[in-house]
Design an enzyme around this catalytic site. Structure first.
Site, PDB file in Angstrom:
ATOM      1  N   GLY A   1       0.789  -1.231   0.000  1.00 37.44           N
ATOM      2  CA  GLY A   1       0.000   0.000   0.000  1.00 37.44           C
ATOM      3  C   GLY A   1       0.818   1.277   0.000  1.00 37.44           C
ATOM      4  O   GLY A   1       0.332   2.337   0.408  1.00 37.44           O
TER       5      GLY A   1
ATOM      6  N   ARG B   1      -5.798  -8.411  -8.656  1.00 37.11           N
ATOM      7  CA  ARG B   1      -6.855  -9.255  -9.215  1.00 37.11           C
ATOM      8  C   ARG B   1      -7.196  -8.749 -10.603  1.00 37.11           C
ATOM      9  O   ARG B   1      -7.251  -7.533 -10.826  1.00 37.11           O
ATOM     10  CB  ARG B   1      -8.139  -9.197  -8.373  1.00 37.11           C
ATOM     11  CG  ARG B   1      -7.993  -9.614  -6.935  1.00 37.11           C
ATOM     12  CD  ARG B   1      -7.542 -11.043  -6.752  1.00 37.11           C
ATOM     13  NE  ARG B   1      -8.459 -12.019  -7.340  1.00 37.11           N
ATOM     14  CZ  ARG B   1      -8.162 -13.311  -7.470  1.00 37.11           C
ATOM     15  NH1 ARG B   1      -6.983 -13.771  -7.093  1.00 37.11           N
ATOM     16  NH2 ARG B   1      -9.032 -14.137  -7.996  1.00 37.11           N
TER      17      ARG B   1
ATOM     18  N   HIS C   1       1.102   0.777 -13.237  1.00 35.89           N
ATOM     19  CA  HIS C   1       1.775  -0.462 -13.626  1.00 35.89           C
ATOM     20  C   HIS C   1       3.280  -0.194 -13.634  1.00 35.89           C
ATOM     21  O   HIS C   1       3.734   0.822 -14.164  1.00 35.89           O
ATOM     22  CB  HIS C   1       1.301  -0.889 -15.021  1.00 35.89           C
ATOM     23  CG  HIS C   1       1.947  -2.162 -15.476  1.00 35.89           C
ATOM     24  ND1 HIS C   1       1.566  -3.389 -14.983  1.00 35.89           N
ATOM     25  CD2 HIS C   1       2.977  -2.389 -16.340  1.00 35.89           C
ATOM     26  CE1 HIS C   1       2.335  -4.324 -15.542  1.00 35.89           C
ATOM     27  NE2 HIS C   1       3.190  -3.743 -16.355  1.00 35.89           N
TER      28      HIS C   1
ATOM     29  N   THR D   1      -9.171  -0.194 -18.640  1.00 37.83           N
ATOM     30  CA  THR D   1     -10.125  -0.697 -19.627  1.00 37.83           C
ATOM     31  C   THR D   1     -10.127  -2.225 -19.491  1.00 37.83           C
ATOM     32  O   THR D   1      -9.247  -2.785 -18.825  1.00 37.83           O
ATOM     33  CB  THR D   1      -9.707  -0.282 -21.051  1.00 37.83           C
ATOM     34  OG1 THR D   1      -8.382  -0.763 -21.284  1.00 37.83           O
ATOM     35  CG2 THR D   1      -9.746   1.231 -21.239  1.00 37.83           C
TER      36      THR D   1
ATOM     37  N   GLU E   1      -9.099  -4.636 -21.228  1.00 37.66           N
ATOM     38  CA  GLU E   1      -7.882  -5.370 -21.576  1.00 37.66           C
ATOM     39  C   GLU E   1      -6.768  -5.012 -20.589  1.00 37.66           C
ATOM     40  O   GLU E   1      -6.386  -3.840 -20.461  1.00 37.66           O
ATOM     41  CB  GLU E   1      -7.442  -5.036 -23.011  1.00 37.66           C
ATOM     42  CG  GLU E   1      -6.422  -6.028 -23.524  1.00 37.66           C
ATOM     43  CD  GLU E   1      -5.923  -5.696 -24.933  1.00 37.66           C
ATOM     44  OE1 GLU E   1      -4.971  -6.356 -25.370  1.00 37.66           O
ATOM     45  OE2 GLU E   1      -6.464  -4.782 -25.563  1.00 37.66           O
ATOM     46  N   LEU E   2      -6.227  -6.018 -19.902  1.00 34.51           N
ATOM     47  CA  LEU E   2      -5.251  -5.813 -18.827  1.00 34.51           C
ATOM     48  C   LEU E   2      -4.057  -4.954 -19.266  1.00 34.51           C
ATOM     49  O   LEU E   2      -3.408  -5.253 -20.271  1.00 34.51           O
ATOM     50  CB  LEU E   2      -4.738  -7.189 -18.359  1.00 34.51           C
ATOM     51  CG  LEU E   2      -3.782  -7.185 -17.169  1.00 34.51           C
ATOM     52  CD1 LEU E   2      -4.516  -6.817 -15.886  1.00 34.51           C
ATOM     53  CD2 LEU E   2      -3.087  -8.529 -17.031  1.00 34.51           C
ATOM     54  N   ASP E   3      -3.776  -3.908 -18.498  1.00 31.61           N
ATOM     55  CA  ASP E   3      -2.599  -3.045 -18.715  1.00 31.61           C
ATOM     56  C   ASP E   3      -2.584  -2.372 -20.092  1.00 31.61           C
ATOM     57  O   ASP E   3      -1.504  -2.025 -20.591  1.00 31.61           O
ATOM     58  CB  ASP E   3      -1.289  -3.835 -18.530  1.00 31.61           C
ATOM     59  CG  ASP E   3      -1.128  -4.409 -17.132  1.00 31.61           C
ATOM     60  OD1 ASP E   3      -1.702  -3.841 -16.193  1.00 31.61           O
ATOM     61  OD2 ASP E   3      -0.418  -5.422 -16.979  1.00 31.61           O
TER      62      ASP E   3
HETATM   63  C1  GRF Z   1       3.596  -1.023  -7.525  1.00 32.11           C
HETATM   64  O1  GRF Z   1       4.863  -1.294  -8.032  1.00 32.11           O
HETATM   65  C2  GRF Z   1       2.611  -0.851  -8.640  1.00 32.11           C
HETATM   66  O2  GRF Z   1       3.181  -0.356  -9.809  1.00 32.11           O
HETATM   67  C3  GRF Z   1       2.125  -2.256  -8.879  1.00 32.11           C
HETATM   68  O3  GRF Z   1       2.120  -2.868  -7.634  1.00 32.11           O
HETATM   69  C4  GRF Z   1       3.024  -2.207  -6.750  1.00 32.11           C
HETATM   70  C5  GRF Z   1       2.240  -1.799  -5.557  1.00 32.11           C
HETATM   71  O4  GRF Z   1       3.042  -1.386  -4.501  1.00 32.11           O
HETATM   72  N1  GRF Z   1       0.851  -2.228  -9.543  1.00 32.11           N
HETATM   73  P1  GRF Z   1       2.375  -0.732  -3.223  1.00 32.11           P
HETATM   74  O5  GRF Z   1       1.390  -1.757  -2.669  1.00 32.11           O
HETATM   75  O6  GRF Z   1       1.691   0.532  -3.641  1.00 32.11           O
HETATM   76  O7  GRF Z   1       3.486  -0.477  -2.272  1.00 32.11           O
END
Ligand code: GRF
Length: 209
Positions: free
Chosen positions: A12, A91, A109, A141, A143-145
């Site tokens: 988090g 998820r 991402h 959207t 489609e993932l990423d």
């Molecule tokens: C981050 O690197 C983010 O890009 C990816 O998951 C990680 C989450 O880290 N989707 P955190 O839980 O915010 O520390």
């Protein structure tokens, strides 16, 4: 005042960066809730310590993805979200869920999309000999990423980098990038709803180096 609902699965740290920027910069918004699919997500306790409402929707007790997504949407909607922020939420979400929050759901991402969608982004960037890596904030959207890119941060890949070292560098950049983009949205300065691939922001650069 706009309501932001943040979904997490683990540490988090992006959620905390957003919550801290929101409070410190006096955004016209509040983090209304932090929701996790995992009871043991460390970020839940951090959110609670900051006085933010928390909830858990455990994916394991739902027989199907559709049932989980419906339960998750019910909890999210209980906080009247203007914006749903995915921050390390691990998820895959159904098209129905994504469409429910069309134009008001963001994800971060840990790669310079469209390179390295999916998992193990840092290992794959190192193995490919990339000289730059980074993070992308995009509209979600089905489609993932693959949703329209809102902003990206680039960091160098250094000689001898381990996956952990690169991940730490990318994460530090995420903590600047993600709050910035969420704030653009709060201020009404960015339009996520367009059909095209470009998401425009007035004024500030949509990249961070
Ligand atoms: C981050 O690197 C983010 O890009 C990816 O998951 C990680 C989450 O880290 N989707 P955190 O839980 O915010 O520390």
């Amino acid at each position: 005042m706009k309501n932001i609902v943040i979904l997490i699965s683990g540490r988090g740290s992006n959620m905390m960066a957003i919550a801290e920027a929101c409070a410190a910069e006096g955004w016209n918004a509040r983090v209304a809730a932090v929701i996790s699919n995992r009871q043991d997500a460390a970020g839940l306790a951090e959110a609670a310590q900051r006085g933010i409402a928390t909830a858990v929707v455990d994916h394991r007790v739902h027989a199907t993805r559709a049932a989980f997504d419906a339960a998750l949407a019910d909890v999210i909607d209980g906080f009247a979200p203007d914006l749903v922020v995915l921050a390390g939420f691990m998820r895959i979400l159904s098209a129905e869920f994504v469409n429910r929050y069309a134009g008001r759901m963001l994800n971060i991402h840990p790669s310079l999309l469209p390179a390295f969608s999916g998992l193990n982004t840092h290992r794959r960037a190192i193995d490919a000999g990339c000289k730059l890596a980074g993070a992308t904030v995009h509209v979600v959207t089905p489609e993932l990423d693959h949703g329209p890119i809102v902003a990206q941060a680039a960091v160098p890949v250094l000689e001898g980098d381990t996956e952990e070292a690169l991940a730490a560098r990318v994460t530090a950049a995420e903590h600047i990038l993600y709050p910035r983009v969420v704030r653009w949205w709060v201020d009404g300065d960015v339009d996520f709803s367009g059909e095209g691939r470009m998401v425009h922001r007035r004024g500030e650069a949509q990249w961070l180096l």
